[in-house]
Design a protein around this motif. Structure first.
Motif, PDB file in Angstrom:
ATOM      1  N   ALA A 136       0.893  -1.079  -0.112  1.00  7.25           N
ATOM      2  CA  ALA A 136      -0.169  -0.018   0.171  1.00  7.25           C
ATOM      3  C   ALA A 136       0.843   1.273   0.030  1.00  7.25           C
ATOM      4  CB  ALA A 136      -1.087  -0.077   1.222  1.00  7.25           C
ATOM      5  N   ARG A 178      -9.413   3.987  -1.702  1.00  7.47           N
ATOM      6  CA  ARG A 178      -8.346   3.634  -1.310  1.00  7.47           C
ATOM      7  C   ARG A 178      -8.190   2.761  -0.140  1.00  7.47           C
ATOM      8  NH1 ARG A 178      -6.460   3.652  -5.956  1.00  7.47           N
ATOM      9  NH2 ARG A 178      -5.764   5.503  -6.732  1.00  7.47           N
ATOM     10  N   PRO A 179      -7.288   1.931   0.129  1.00  5.68           N
ATOM     11  CA  PRO A 179      -7.229   0.656   1.113  1.00  5.68           C
ATOM     12  C   PRO A 179      -6.771   1.890   2.470  1.00  5.68           C
ATOM     13  CG  PRO A 179      -5.460   0.354  -0.124  1.00  5.68           C
ATOM     14  CD  PRO A 179      -6.219   1.613  -0.853  1.00  5.68           C
ATOM     15  N   TRP A 226       0.338   3.461  -3.385  1.00 10.06           N
ATOM     16  CA  TRP A 226      -0.258   4.684  -2.798  1.00 10.06           C
ATOM     17  C   TRP A 226       0.104   5.758  -2.073  1.00 10.06           C
ATOM     18  CZ3 TRP A 226      -3.573   0.010  -2.496  1.00 10.06           C
ATOM     19  CH2 TRP A 226      -3.855  -0.282  -3.841  1.00 10.06           C
ATOM     20  N   THR A 281       0.236   5.166   0.980  1.00  7.44           N
ATOM     21  CA  THR A 281      -0.431   4.902   2.375  1.00  7.44           C
ATOM     22  C   THR A 281       0.449   4.483   3.462  1.00  7.44           C
ATOM     23  OG1 THR A 281      -2.378   4.428   1.059  1.00  7.44           O
ATOM     24  CG2 THR A 281      -2.461   3.901   3.410  1.00  7.44           C
ATOM     25  N   SER A 314      -6.619  -4.373   7.061  1.00  8.81           N
ATOM     26  CA  SER A 314      -6.112  -4.983   6.020  1.00  8.81           C
ATOM     27  C   SER A 314      -5.801  -6.355   6.076  1.00  8.81           C
ATOM     28  CB  SER A 314      -4.550  -4.487   5.890  1.00  8.81           C
ATOM     29  OG  SER A 314      -3.777  -4.617   6.935  1.00  8.81           O
ATOM     30  N   LEU A 350      -5.394  -6.561  -1.511  1.00 12.02           N
ATOM     31  CA  LEU A 350      -5.615  -5.234  -1.917  1.00 12.02           C
ATOM     32  C   LEU A 350      -6.333  -5.106  -3.366  1.00 12.02           C
ATOM     33  CD1 LEU A 350      -1.879  -3.888  -1.860  1.00 12.02           C
ATOM     34  CD2 LEU A 350      -3.871  -3.564  -0.344  1.00 12.02           C
TER      35      LEU A 350
END
Length: 318
Positions: free
Chosen positions: A102, A311-312, A106, A108, A317, A156
């Motif tokens: 992630a 978006r995660p 992204w 993240t 998760s 994901l």
């Protein structure tokens, strides 16, 4: 969620049991991916319509992350290690790999408090490698880590896809069944199915892998997330390695070694802490400007399909 935990444990146990059956890994994979296609056949037209609107990259991640590549890696690693390590290493390292992926995709970031939990997971994986008695066992743990990485890609992809759980299951099973079935049916790979495998073995893998893992586990977990929320469901899911370890003792005669116990405690603590530390505290509700008094209720959590377009967030998760 209890049913999900049992089904996940059944996956690890049946992966380890391939070596004790007449079936090859490719036979078991064919049963795993062909059975959901048969059971979910009425929903195939809907899945075909929806898959046309999905991004190719997401479809590829779904098929690779939970399809034939993942299954063969898990089977290979399980043949070199134990059912306990299959149940611990693969799901236990998912928070670590999801965090890394992630961030790479992204940017993240995990919360600072969660980094300590990830360190525990890394230590658990390191203990399982260093405590390996033979080079094959060490290689098996590394292969299981690769399976955990591949499964993280699927995790994901589930958040990015707009497909519903049934359509997603059909999408990943169709190419995997084809890739496993062609070499088996053409005699290009050793197969006990073509040669007349024991009916008992076939029925076990159809029930556990095909129906249990391929159909029921996905639907049960999606239902659990809706009812309990992502963090709670993921935390309860950490009980799966414990069930696997307990059942593997009488089923396969696997000893509960100190190294396995330490690995389980480190990884289990890391997974639980990662999820609990990632839960966001609710903001104080503010009264409506137009109608002072009672607080305006917060919007309900999005369904998995709606959340797939966002978006995660790392707290959900696992």
């Amino acid at each position: 969620m209890a049913a999900t935990v049992v089904l996940w444990a059944g996956f690890a146990l049946s992966i380890r049991g391939i070596g004790a059956s007449d079936l090859t890994a490719l036979d078991a994979a064919l049963l795993r991916f062909l059975t959901p296609l048969v059971v979910l056949a009425p929903w195939i037209p809907r899945a075909v319509r929806r898959v046309r609107h999905e991004r190719p990259g997401v479809l590829l991640a779904l098929c690779a992350g939970a399809g034939l590549p993942y299954f063969l890696l898990a089977a290979w690693g399980g043949s070199l290690t134990s059912a306990a390590l299959v149940g611990i290493v693969i799901p236990g390292t998912v928070p670590l790999f999801v965090t890394v992926l992630a961030f790479a995709l992204w940017r993240t970031r995990a919360r600072p408090a969660q980094l300590g939990a990830l360190v525990l997971i890394v230590l658990g994986a390191a203990v399982s490698v260093t405590a390996a008695v033979t080079p094959d066992q060490a290689a098996g743990v590394v292969i299981l880590l690769c399976a955990g990485l591949v499964w993280s890609v699927y995790t994901l992809a589930l958040r990015e896809t707009t497909l519903d759980p049934v359509s997603a299951a059909l999408v990943l099973c169709a190419p995997s069944a084809l890739l496993a079935g062609v070499p088996v049916l053409l005699g290009l790979a050793p197969s006990a199915l073509v040669g007349g495998a024991a009916p008992g073995d076939v029925l076990v893998y159809v029930a556990v892998q095909g129906v249990g893992v391929g159909v029921l586990a996905a639907l049960c977990y999606a239902t659990a997330i809706r009812g309990l929320g992502g963090p709670v469901a993921a935390t309860l899911g950490a009980l799966s390695p414990v069930v696997t370890l307990v059942v593997a003792v009488p089923l396969f005669g696997e000893p509960v070694t100190p190294a396995t116990t330490v690995t389980l405690l480190l990884v289990l603590t890391g997974v639980v802490a990662f999820n609990l530390l990632g839960v966001r505290r609710p903001r104080p509700a503010e009264p409506s400007p137009a109608e002072p008094g009672p607080a305006v209720p917060r919007p309900a959590e999005p369904t998995p399909t709606e959340a797939g377009n966002r978006r995660p967030e790392l707290e959900t998760s696992c």
